[in-house]
Design an enzyme around this catalytic site. Structure first.
Site, PDB file in Angstrom:
ATOM      1  N   ASP A   1      -1.865   8.653   2.421  1.00  0.00           N
ATOM      2  CA  ASP A   1      -2.718   8.988   1.285  1.00  0.00           C
ATOM      3  C   ASP A   1      -3.689  10.108   1.650  1.00  0.00           C
ATOM      4  O   ASP A   1      -3.850  11.089   0.912  1.00  0.00           O
ATOM      5  CB  ASP A   1      -3.486   7.734   0.857  1.00  0.00           C
ATOM      6  CG  ASP A   1      -4.412   7.970  -0.304  1.00  0.00           C
ATOM      7  OD1 ASP A   1      -3.960   8.522  -1.330  1.00  0.00           O
ATOM      8  OD2 ASP A   1      -5.602   7.588  -0.214  1.00  0.00           O
TER       9      ASP A   1
ATOM     10  N   LYS B   1      -4.668   3.868 -11.434  1.00  0.00           N
ATOM     11  CA  LYS B   1      -5.405   4.991 -12.005  1.00  0.00           C
ATOM     12  C   LYS B   1      -5.070   5.212 -13.475  1.00  0.00           C
ATOM     13  O   LYS B   1      -5.781   5.957 -14.163  1.00  0.00           O
ATOM     14  CB  LYS B   1      -5.136   6.268 -11.206  1.00  0.00           C
ATOM     15  CG  LYS B   1      -5.879   6.308  -9.878  1.00  0.00           C
ATOM     16  CD  LYS B   1      -5.704   7.638  -9.164  1.00  0.00           C
ATOM     17  CE  LYS B   1      -6.549   7.683  -7.888  1.00  0.00           C
ATOM     18  NZ  LYS B   1      -6.366   8.940  -7.136  1.00  0.00           N
TER      19      LYS B   1
ATOM     20  N   HIS C   1      -9.689   1.547  -9.065  1.00  0.00           N
ATOM     21  CA  HIS C   1      -8.251   1.756  -9.245  1.00  0.00           C
ATOM     22  C   HIS C   1      -7.411   0.921  -8.283  1.00  0.00           C
ATOM     23  O   HIS C   1      -6.302   0.505  -8.628  1.00  0.00           O
ATOM     24  CB  HIS C   1      -7.883   3.240  -9.098  1.00  0.00           C
ATOM     25  CG  HIS C   1      -7.781   3.715  -7.676  1.00  0.00           C
ATOM     26  ND1 HIS C   1      -8.873   4.142  -6.948  1.00  0.00           N
ATOM     27  CD2 HIS C   1      -6.709   3.843  -6.839  1.00  0.00           C
ATOM     28  CE1 HIS C   1      -8.490   4.506  -5.744  1.00  0.00           C
ATOM     29  NE2 HIS C   1      -7.171   4.335  -5.645  1.00  0.00           N
TER      30      HIS C   1
ATOM     31  N   HIS D   1       1.025   3.033  -5.045  1.00  0.00           N
ATOM     32  CA  HIS D   1      -0.309   2.617  -4.595  1.00  0.00           C
ATOM     33  C   HIS D   1      -1.423   2.987  -5.563  1.00  0.00           C
ATOM     34  O   HIS D   1      -2.447   2.315  -5.625  1.00  0.00           O
ATOM     35  CB  HIS D   1      -0.601   3.219  -3.215  1.00  0.00           C
ATOM     36  CG  HIS D   1      -0.979   4.671  -3.245  1.00  0.00           C
ATOM     37  ND1 HIS D   1      -0.093   5.670  -3.582  1.00  0.00           N
ATOM     38  CD2 HIS D   1      -2.166   5.291  -2.992  1.00  0.00           C
ATOM     39  CE1 HIS D   1      -0.709   6.838  -3.520  1.00  0.00           C
ATOM     40  NE2 HIS D   1      -1.966   6.644  -3.177  1.00  0.00           N
ATOM     41  N   ASP D   2      -1.248   4.054  -6.330  1.00  0.00           N
ATOM     42  CA  ASP D   2      -2.308   4.534  -7.220  1.00  0.00           C
ATOM     43  C   ASP D   2      -2.055   4.208  -8.688  1.00  0.00           C
ATOM     44  O   ASP D   2      -2.741   4.762  -9.550  1.00  0.00           O
ATOM     45  CB  ASP D   2      -2.466   6.051  -7.078  1.00  0.00           C
ATOM     46  CG  ASP D   2      -3.526   6.451  -6.061  1.00  0.00           C
ATOM     47  OD1 ASP D   2      -4.269   5.565  -5.593  1.00  0.00           O
ATOM     48  OD2 ASP D   2      -3.608   7.650  -5.731  1.00  0.00           O
TER      49      ASP D   2
ATOM     50  N   HIS E   1      -5.462   0.062   0.418  1.00  0.00           N
ATOM     51  CA  HIS E   1      -5.186   1.385   1.004  1.00  0.00           C
ATOM     52  C   HIS E   1      -6.444   2.234   1.216  1.00  0.00           C
ATOM     53  O   HIS E   1      -6.373   3.277   1.874  1.00  0.00           O
ATOM     54  CB  HIS E   1      -4.134   2.148   0.190  1.00  0.00           C
ATOM     55  CG  HIS E   1      -4.606   2.721  -1.114  1.00  0.00           C
ATOM     56  ND1 HIS E   1      -4.626   1.986  -2.282  1.00  0.00           N
ATOM     57  CD2 HIS E   1      -5.070   3.948  -1.427  1.00  0.00           C
ATOM     58  CE1 HIS E   1      -5.077   2.752  -3.267  1.00  0.00           C
ATOM     59  NE2 HIS E   1      -5.357   3.951  -2.778  1.00  0.00           N
ATOM     60  N   HIS E   2      -7.585   1.797   0.694  1.00  0.00           N
ATOM     61  CA  HIS E   2      -8.845   2.500   0.974  1.00  0.00           C
ATOM     62  C   HIS E   2      -9.736   1.713   1.936  1.00  0.00           C
ATOM     63  O   HIS E   2     -10.888   2.097   2.164  1.00  0.00           O
ATOM     64  CB  HIS E   2      -9.614   2.780  -0.312  1.00  0.00           C
ATOM     65  CG  HIS E   2      -9.096   3.974  -1.068  1.00  0.00           C
ATOM     66  ND1 HIS E   2      -9.252   5.266  -0.609  1.00  0.00           N
ATOM     67  CD2 HIS E   2      -8.405   4.056  -2.239  1.00  0.00           C
ATOM     68  CE1 HIS E   2      -8.692   6.094  -1.473  1.00  0.00           C
ATOM     69  NE2 HIS E   2      -8.174   5.394  -2.464  1.00  0.00           N
TER      70      HIS E   2
END
Length: 348
Positions: free
Chosen positions: A250, A172, A197, A168-169, A221-222
């Site tokens: 998360d 970054k 990101h 998911h990240d 996801h945010h």
């Protein structure tokens, strides 16, 4: 040897069948005790049990959670962290990753851990600020896998959720390191850069996977149910279920880990914060499922009360999971009744 149940430890082996006062069979001879077994003995009001002679040293407070797990499992976790770092570097250079490399990095961990009872303690015992991004990715992948399992998704979707959490990240990799590792407060411009990101992750995964839901999960996801998230300020059902799962994992992993700008928070406090967020921001049903499945991991753990005393969590209440039964010295304290006391921290 015959001992009082307050002296029992997870891992003790029962040497004789155990029956309660009504003759109901509780545990069989030869059973290896775990945290839920200890709670069961308290529920049946068993005072003394016979166990085999202990051959390993008793638990010391100085031990870490990682000391309680076989080295092979720790190595698998470390291998996944190293594999995650290589994927980030590959994504930065090539703009995409190898689906096969991602599987080889993450899926062996799932196979080894899915039968472990207290996998969360192990994951949270192994993190450093220098490797936070990669260890966080592995933790979110594992937690997402377990959440999908607890929500009774298909085995295929459990693996997909785990992989989506693991990756998911990955966007970054395109965020400057001086921003990612900044110890002070981010400026507004730096925070806007960080927020990119999720879109970077989406593009990398869209170019890497035929399964677009994995990319969309990273993008969303945010996002938050009340529209306060980013990048698209989506509401409620516009947020994909897999994205909602990863959002919970998360937050849990981030808040319970040490970071360059924030010390980790107590695990029970993190669950309380998730509960608060479930009213407006997070999926309520998923969050409650997560909390209810995580809470039993605290049975058998040492807890410090708000008056400074230490005790052991014996049993949790189904209607008030944050106020369990605690064994302190020679008595039991029911926090559901003793409202003047709270748990300040949990020793893991």
């Amino acid at each position: 040897m015959r001992i009082h149940i307050t002296d029992l430890q997870a891992g003790d082996q029962i040497s004789q069948d155990i029956f309660n006062a009504y003759g109901l069979h509780v545990l069989s001879s030869g059973a290896i005790l775990n945290e839920s077994d200890l709670s069961r003995l308290y529920q049946h009001r068993i005072d003394y049990v016979d166990i085999e002679q202990r051959v390993s040293p008793s638990f010391e407070a100085s031990e870490t959670a990682a000391d309680l797990f076989p080295p092979e499992l720790r190595y698998k976790f470390e291998d996944a962290v190293a594999g995650c770092e290589l994927l980030f570097k590959q994504a930065l250079v090539e703009g995409k990753i190898s689906e096969e490399d991602a599987k080889e990095s993450f899926q062996p961990l799932v196979r080894h851990f899915q039968e472990e009872r207290d996998v969360v303690s192990l994951m949270l015992s192994m993190h450093t600020q220098d490797e936070y991004t990669y260890q966080h990715s592995v933790q979110v992948g594992m937690l997402s896998f377990y959440m999908a399992k607890w929500l009774e998704w298909s085995e295929e979707d459990q693996i997909r959720a785990g992989m989506a959490g693991f990756l998911h990240d990955i966007g970054k990799c395109r965020i400057p390191e001086e921003i990612l590792k900044k110890s002070g407060r981010l400026t507004d411009a730096e925070f806007e850069e960080i927020k990119k990101h999720s879109a970077h992750s989406y593009q990398i995964l869209k170019d890497s996977y035929s399964d677009e839901e994995i990319a969309v999960a990273a993008l969303q996801h945010h996002e938050r149910r009340d529209g306060t998230g980013y990048p698209e300020r989506l509401h409620d059902q516009a947020i994909m279920p897999m994205s909602r799962v990863i959002a919970i994992a998360d937050i849990y992993s981030a808040m319970s880990s040490d970071r360059v700008y924030q010390e980790k928070r107590d695990l029970l406090c993190v669950l309380k914060e998730l509960y608060r967020l479930s009213f407006n921001e997070l999926d309520a049903e998923m969050t409650l499922t997560f909390i209810n499945r995580m809470i039993p991991n605290f049975i058998g753990k040492r807890a410090q009360l708000s008056d400074g005393r230490w005790g052991t969590i014996i049993m949790t209440h189904p209607t008030d999971p944050f106020r369990p039964l605690i064994h302190v010295d020679d008595k039991f304290i029911d926090l559901a009744v003793e409202h003047g006391l709270e748990i300040d921290r949990i020793s893991t």
